[in-house]
Design a protein around this motif. Sequence first.
Motif, mmCIF file in Angstrom:
data_model
loop_
_atom_site.group_PDB
_atom_site.id
_atom_site.type_symbol
_atom_site.label_atom_id
_atom_site.label_comp_id
_atom_site.label_asym_id
_atom_site.label_seq_id
_atom_site.Cartn_x
_atom_site.Cartn_y
_atom_site.Cartn_z
ATOM 1 N N UNK A 106 18.374 -25.011 38.965
ATOM 2 C CA UNK A 106 18.808 -24.537 37.648
ATOM 3 C C UNK A 106 18.405 -25.521 36.565
ATOM 4 N N UNK A 107 18.751 -26.792 36.821
ATOM 5 C CA UNK A 107 18.440 -27.816 35.836
ATOM 6 C C UNK A 107 16.942 -28.019 35.719
ATOM 7 N N UNK A 108 16.264 -27.940 36.871
ATOM 8 C CA UNK A 108 14.817 -28.127 36.865
ATOM 9 C C UNK A 108 14.140 -27.119 35.941
ATOM 10 N N UNK A 109 14.634 -25.881 35.969
ATOM 11 C CA UNK A 109 14.073 -24.838 35.113
ATOM 12 C C UNK A 109 14.144 -25.248 33.644
ATOM 13 N N UNK A 110 15.315 -25.757 33.229
ATOM 14 C CA UNK A 110 15.483 -26.177 31.837
ATOM 15 C C UNK A 110 14.533 -27.327 31.497
ATOM 16 N N UNK A 111 14.488 -28.314 32.417
ATOM 17 C CA UNK A 111 13.667 -29.495 32.158
ATOM 18 C C UNK A 111 12.210 -29.094 31.986
ATOM 19 N N UNK A 112 11.726 -28.258 32.913
ATOM 20 C CA UNK A 112 10.319 -27.873 32.853
ATOM 21 C C UNK A 112 10.045 -27.085 31.574
ATOM 22 N N UNK A 113 10.949 -26.152 31.241
ATOM 23 C CA UNK A 113 10.713 -25.344 30.047
ATOM 24 C C UNK A 113 10.616 -26.221 28.809
ATOM 25 N N UNK A 114 11.564 -27.157 28.657
ATOM 26 C CA UNK A 114 11.589 -27.973 27.443
ATOM 27 C C UNK A 114 10.404 -28.929 27.383
ATOM 28 N N UNK A 115 10.075 -29.549 28.519
ATOM 29 C CA UNK A 115 9.022 -30.568 28.499
ATOM 30 C C UNK A 115 7.635 -29.941 28.402
ATOM 31 N N UNK A 116 7.490 -28.733 28.967
ATOM 32 C CA UNK A 116 6.185 -28.073 28.985
ATOM 33 C C UNK A 116 5.619 -27.913 27.580
ATOM 34 N N UNK A 119 7.751 -35.786 26.107
ATOM 35 C CA UNK A 119 8.279 -34.972 27.195
ATOM 36 C C UNK A 119 9.211 -35.786 28.085
ATOM 37 N N UNK A 120 8.892 -37.074 28.282
ATOM 38 C CA UNK A 120 9.734 -37.898 29.146
ATOM 39 C C UNK A 120 11.144 -37.987 28.571
ATOM 40 N N UNK A 121 11.244 -38.166 27.251
ATOM 41 C CA UNK A 121 12.559 -38.265 26.625
ATOM 42 C C UNK A 121 13.287 -36.921 26.667
ATOM 43 N N UNK A 122 12.552 -35.850 26.317
ATOM 44 C CA UNK A 122 13.176 -34.526 26.297
ATOM 45 C C UNK A 122 13.634 -34.127 27.695
ATOM 46 N N UNK A 133 17.390 -38.996 38.582
ATOM 47 C CA UNK A 133 16.013 -39.476 38.466
ATOM 48 C C UNK A 133 15.041 -38.534 39.161
ATOM 49 N N UNK A 134 15.456 -37.997 40.305
ATOM 50 C CA UNK A 134 14.577 -37.078 41.030
ATOM 51 C C UNK A 134 14.318 -35.819 40.199
ATOM 52 N N UNK A 135 15.388 -35.258 39.647
ATOM 53 C CA UNK A 135 15.229 -34.045 38.854
ATOM 54 C C UNK A 135 14.373 -34.290 37.631
ATOM 55 N N UNK A 136 14.610 -35.426 36.983
ATOM 56 C CA UNK A 136 13.838 -35.770 35.796
ATOM 57 C C UNK A 136 12.357 -35.918 36.140
ATOM 58 N N UNK A 137 12.089 -36.699 37.189
ATOM 59 C CA UNK A 137 10.702 -36.963 37.563
ATOM 60 C C UNK A 137 9.969 -35.703 37.985
ATOM 61 N N UNK A 138 10.639 -34.879 38.801
ATOM 62 C CA UNK A 138 9.989 -33.655 39.262
ATOM 63 C C UNK A 138 9.673 -32.741 38.091
ATOM 64 N N UNK A 139 10.682 -32.544 37.225
ATOM 65 C CA UNK A 139 10.476 -31.653 36.087
ATOM 66 C C UNK A 139 9.369 -32.147 35.184
ATOM 67 N N UNK A 140 9.386 -33.449 34.915
ATOM 68 C CA UNK A 140 8.362 -34.020 34.039
ATOM 69 C C UNK A 140 6.976 -33.854 34.648
ATOM 70 N N UNK A 141 6.862 -34.092 35.960
ATOM 71 C CA UNK A 141 5.549 -33.982 36.608
ATOM 72 C C UNK A 141 5.027 -32.552 36.527
ATOM 73 N N UNK A 142 5.910 -31.582 36.829
ATOM 74 C CA UNK A 142 5.477 -30.179 36.762
ATOM 75 C C UNK A 142 5.020 -29.837 35.349
#
Lengths: 281, 259
Positions: free
Chosen positions: A145-155, A207-210, A85-94
């Motif tokens: 590492x995961x955060x990078x992927x999350x941010x790239x995809x959601x951005x 973005x939340x789903x992705x 949840x932390x990784x998801x939330x942080x990535x989504x927020x960024x």
Amino acid sequence: MTSSVTGLSPPGTGTAAPVPPPRRGSRIDPLLGVIGIAGLVVVAELFPRTGLVDSRYLPPISAMLAELGRQAAEPAFWSALGSTLLGWGTGLAIALVAGTAVGIVIGTTAMLRAVTSSTIEFLRPIPSVALIPLAVLMFGTDMRSTLLLVVYAAFWQVLVQVLYGVADVDPVARETARSYRFRPWTRVRTVVWPTALPYVMTGFRLAAAVALILEVTGELIIGSPGLGREIAVAQSSGAVEVMYALVLVTGAIGVLVNLGARLVERRALRWHPSVRREVAA
Amino acid sequence: MTGALRSTLRVLGLPLVLVAIWWIATAGSSNFYWPSLQSILTAFPGTWFEGRFGQDVLPSMGRLLVGYTLALVIGIGAGIAIGSFRRLRLLLEPALEFFRALPPPILVPIIILFAGIGDGMKVVVIVSGALWPVLLNTVEGVRGVDEVQRDTARVYRLRPLTRLRRLILPAASPQIAAGARQSLSIAIILMVISEMFAASNGLGFTIVQFQRQFAIPEMWSGIILLGLIGVLLSMIFRLVESRALAWYDGARRADREKG
């Protein structure tokens, strides 16, 4: 992962037809969904029990739920859930902040819009999982590492929607604001933002789903901490019931993320005609 | 003439600048993880066009094609059925909601249990993830068919197959296309992931292999190749879509000009 057309669609995204009025409803109709779920549960229980499906591959659902109960007593489960949840939330927020800011800057400047469009069209379809090896080299199995992927995809989800939204601003309103010499910040706040908000919200929902998909993927493939890694560990150690229990939890998070995103969208757009019409109907 | 020049500059300008920056910034780079663009490009043909093309790229694309096609066929077929019968929809909606919300990659370990780690597994993984966007969009599209047109078709007693071909499919096609586009990007992601997780060949497998062997320029060339494939497929998709939905785009433009 529903399209921008379902649910609340910003004007001009397609043939979003009004929901047909309920007709000849019978008493059983509201129960049908419950029956559907119940049927699924019964099948998931009976198939392995009767030997139709090998229970080493698909344990009965009661066994999965019992395992889930055992997991809930383990601190490791909760810390994995927390990391996800932390990784998801942080990535989504960024992604939200960056996508909205970049989108508004590019969208409100005609020159930037023209120059960047080909680059955006090119970068957007690059599958974010292509970055996995690079992320591993840079950060190892760290959460980043995961955060990078999350941010790239959601951005990209956010950016593209914001660009649509800014392009949708009424030209008369824009020219009026210019004639009155609104300062740029005022113009963004009073003219651009209200028009773009429904699109921003669509972007947020997508973005939340992705972001959740990529978060779990990163954990599964890279091995950064979270539910995905626990699933991979359970699979390789043959703990089939644990694996299914964790998959159920991940699915539940997915459902909550979708429902939550839709709720946020509705609240943020309470004033918007598309939501008010739906409520009135 | 200057107009054409200017628009070419607009399309190619920034990408060229960015590539140039990448080239210059990494030229003579001694950083192990960020090799010079020149060395990546030098590694590219030798890495992908000598043997690996038939060994890794083609199998990957084949799985992707089979999986994506199956997802489309199943998704549109089931979507039409679910969208046409209200009771069926009410029955299945909550269950579908759950499966849609499940992040597709976590199904990979489960599918490996059932299907091993062969080609079948990868195709099933792709189908299991790419199915949902097209399925749910088809349901919505079929539901959204104009009531008057639907009633008219009924009054004229069009046979079910005619009704499907002449009314329901065309009316739902813009939404189906929107779903199919999302499905495509999910299918690509799942193709790569299923190969990264367990495989003996394929793009995802090879790229991870390069990373583990610290063959950094080769790894970079793989990332670039995946990017190119993503871009190429989305271009093909858009081409097909704009052909198939030309009537719809035209109708919308006309609508807008009227309004």
